[in-house]
Design an enzyme around this catalytic site. Structure first.
Site, PDB file in Angstrom:
ATOM      1  N   SER A  50      40.952  37.952  34.337  1.00 47.72           N
ATOM      2  CA  SER A  50      41.673  38.677  33.276  1.00 47.72           C
ATOM      3  C   SER A  50      43.048  39.181  33.708  1.00 47.72           C
ATOM      4  O   SER A  50      43.459  40.274  33.319  1.00 47.72           O
ATOM      5  CB  SER A  50      40.809  39.815  32.719  1.00 47.72           C
ATOM      6  OG  SER A  50      39.621  39.291  32.153  1.00 47.72           O
ATOM      7  N   ASN A  88      44.969  28.212  36.334  1.00 43.65           N
ATOM      8  CA  ASN A  88      43.838  27.295  36.241  1.00 43.65           C
ATOM      9  C   ASN A  88      43.569  27.081  34.755  1.00 43.65           C
ATOM     10  O   ASN A  88      43.106  27.987  34.073  1.00 43.65           O
ATOM     11  CB  ASN A  88      42.617  27.925  36.939  1.00 43.65           C
ATOM     12  CG  ASN A  88      41.345  27.126  36.724  1.00 43.65           C
ATOM     13  OD1 ASN A  88      41.388  25.978  36.273  1.00 43.65           O
ATOM     14  ND2 ASN A  88      40.207  27.730  37.037  1.00 43.65           N
ATOM     15  N   GLU A 141      37.507  36.135  42.824  1.00 39.72           N
ATOM     16  CA  GLU A 141      37.394  36.211  41.364  1.00 39.72           C
ATOM     17  C   GLU A 141      36.023  36.789  41.007  1.00 39.72           C
ATOM     18  O   GLU A 141      35.036  36.043  40.937  1.00 39.72           O
ATOM     19  CB  GLU A 141      37.521  34.818  40.742  1.00 39.72           C
ATOM     20  CG  GLU A 141      38.828  34.124  41.005  1.00 39.72           C
ATOM     21  CD  GLU A 141      39.140  33.065  39.961  1.00 39.72           C
ATOM     22  OE1 GLU A 141      40.164  33.194  39.309  1.00 39.72           O
ATOM     23  OE2 GLU A 141      38.336  32.133  39.784  1.00 39.72           O
ATOM     24  N   GLU A 198      32.671  28.901  37.755  1.00 39.21           N
ATOM     25  CA  GLU A 198      32.151  28.070  36.663  1.00 39.21           C
ATOM     26  C   GLU A 198      31.525  26.793  37.207  1.00 39.21           C
ATOM     27  O   GLU A 198      30.532  26.297  36.678  1.00 39.21           O
ATOM     28  CB  GLU A 198      33.282  27.765  35.655  1.00 39.21           C
ATOM     29  CG  GLU A 198      33.619  29.022  34.865  1.00 39.21           C
ATOM     30  CD  GLU A 198      35.062  29.131  34.418  1.00 39.21           C
ATOM     31  OE1 GLU A 198      35.777  28.111  34.399  1.00 39.21           O
ATOM     32  OE2 GLU A 198      35.485  30.265  34.092  1.00 39.21           O
ATOM     33  N   LYS A 205      41.408  25.172  33.352  1.00 42.64           N
ATOM     34  CA  LYS A 205      40.004  24.858  33.021  1.00 42.64           C
ATOM     35  C   LYS A 205      39.972  23.655  32.053  1.00 42.64           C
ATOM     36  O   LYS A 205      40.838  22.782  32.160  1.00 42.64           O
ATOM     37  CB  LYS A 205      39.318  26.095  32.446  1.00 42.64           C
ATOM     38  CG  LYS A 205      39.528  27.312  33.365  1.00 42.64           C
ATOM     39  CD  LYS A 205      38.740  28.513  33.000  1.00 42.64           C
ATOM     40  CE  LYS A 205      39.044  29.636  33.993  1.00 42.64           C
ATOM     41  NZ  LYS A 205      38.247  30.818  33.782  1.00 42.64           N
ATOM     42  N   HIS A 214      34.997  27.176  42.208  1.00 42.82           N
ATOM     43  CA  HIS A 214      35.172  28.127  41.106  1.00 42.82           C
ATOM     44  C   HIS A 214      33.788  28.552  40.600  1.00 42.82           C
ATOM     45  O   HIS A 214      32.865  27.746  40.570  1.00 42.82           O
ATOM     46  CB  HIS A 214      35.985  27.481  39.977  1.00 42.82           C
ATOM     47  CG  HIS A 214      36.436  28.481  38.973  1.00 42.82           C
ATOM     48  ND1 HIS A 214      35.600  28.982  37.999  1.00 42.82           N
ATOM     49  CD2 HIS A 214      37.624  29.129  38.820  1.00 42.82           C
ATOM     50  CE1 HIS A 214      36.265  29.883  37.280  1.00 42.82           C
ATOM     51  NE2 HIS A 214      37.498  29.981  37.764  1.00 42.82           N
ATOM     52  N   GLY A 242      37.536  35.913  32.103  1.00 42.03           N
ATOM     53  CA  GLY A 242      37.527  35.617  30.668  1.00 42.03           C
ATOM     54  C   GLY A 242      36.916  36.717  29.817  1.00 42.03           C
ATOM     55  O   GLY A 242      36.624  36.515  28.640  1.00 42.03           O
TER      56      GLY A 242
END
Ligand code: 13P
Length: 247
Positions: free
Chosen positions: A207, A9, A162, A94, A11, A92, A168
């Site tokens: 990660s 992904n 996730e 985010e 992003k 996701h 991240g």
């Protein structure tokens, strides 16, 4: 046997020219035992797909729950299908956190994408707060069931677990904890949907790097990885694919 699924992904990273450079590098690498998917930004989708070898699936990172009309900035399922993009990441963290996508919105998007024949990677995962309150399983259960509310057939669904605190941050969930949560997710799917729970792929994301991919991928209930940062460098992403090939 569930085939391992190695997904990247990107992003909001990489221009179309960057994506083409990446395509040149990865096209030279051959794999056979795993499935591979990459989700670049919308603007790169068409040129990237055309320049990438067919074995690699190209996916959108999001899609609208609406057909078409006055939704400035949105991209519809038909727009994706028109450029032969048949896969999409939905929900996701985010999107949920930074763009306020509720479970209800995620659910509408999942239903719309499936109705229109797209395959969906549905993302789920608890925050650090929920983890510290020991409410991770409860939270993930609710998020899963609400996101799939009214979805009858999971044939075209992949789940990506996730944990938000591992995205991240360099903090990977231990492979045991990731395996346990993926197993919980499979059990919840089994309770609600029965046999398909043995076929559906459940990925881990957060990660994932060349150094830890092999161990994560070796777990029984982890059928693949959804990789952010380490999918941006072709060399690193290839190492992660190799980890899946070498199991
Ligand atoms: P990182 O691999 O950068 O932690 O991102 C994970 C992710 O969010 C993939 O969707």
């Amino acid at each position: 046997m569930r085939k391992k699924y190695i997904c990247g992904n990107w992003k909001m990273n990489k221009t179309s020219s960057d994506a083409l450079e990446f395509a040149k590098k990865i096209n030279d690498f051959d794999f056979e035992k795993v499935d591979v998917l990459i989700a670049p930004s919308f603007v790169c989708l068409e040129s990237f797909r055309k320049n990438l070898k067919n074995e690699i699936i190209v996916a959108g990172q999001n899609v609208s729950e609406f057909d078409d009309g006055a939704y400035t900035g949105e991209v519809s399922t038909s727009m994706l299908k028109d450029i032969s993009v048949n896969d999409v990441i939905i929900g996701h963290s985010e999107r949920r956190e930074k763009f306020f996508e509720s479970d209800e919105i995620v659910n509408s998007k999942v239903k719309k994408a499936l109705e229109d024949g797209l395959s969906v990677i549905l993302c789920l995962g608890e925050s650090l707060e929920k983890k510290e309150e020991n409410k991770a399983v409860e939270f993930v259960r609710e998020e899963l069931l609400k996101s799939l509310d009214g979805v009858k057939n999971l044939d075209k669904v992949t789940i990506a677990y996730e944990p938000i605190w591992a995205i991240g941050t360099g903090k990977t969930c231990s492979s045991e904890d990731a395996e346990n949560m993926c197993k919980e997710i499979r059990n919840i799917i089994d309770e609600k949907y029965g046999e398909i729970s043995q076929q559906i792929r459940i990925l881990y994301g957060g990660s994932v790097k060349p150094a830890n991919a092999g161990e994560i991928l070796s777990k029984e209930n982890i059928d693949g990885v959804l990789v952010g940062g380490a999918s941006l460098k072709a060399e690193d992403f290839i190492e992660i694919i190799k980890a899946g090939e070498n199991l």
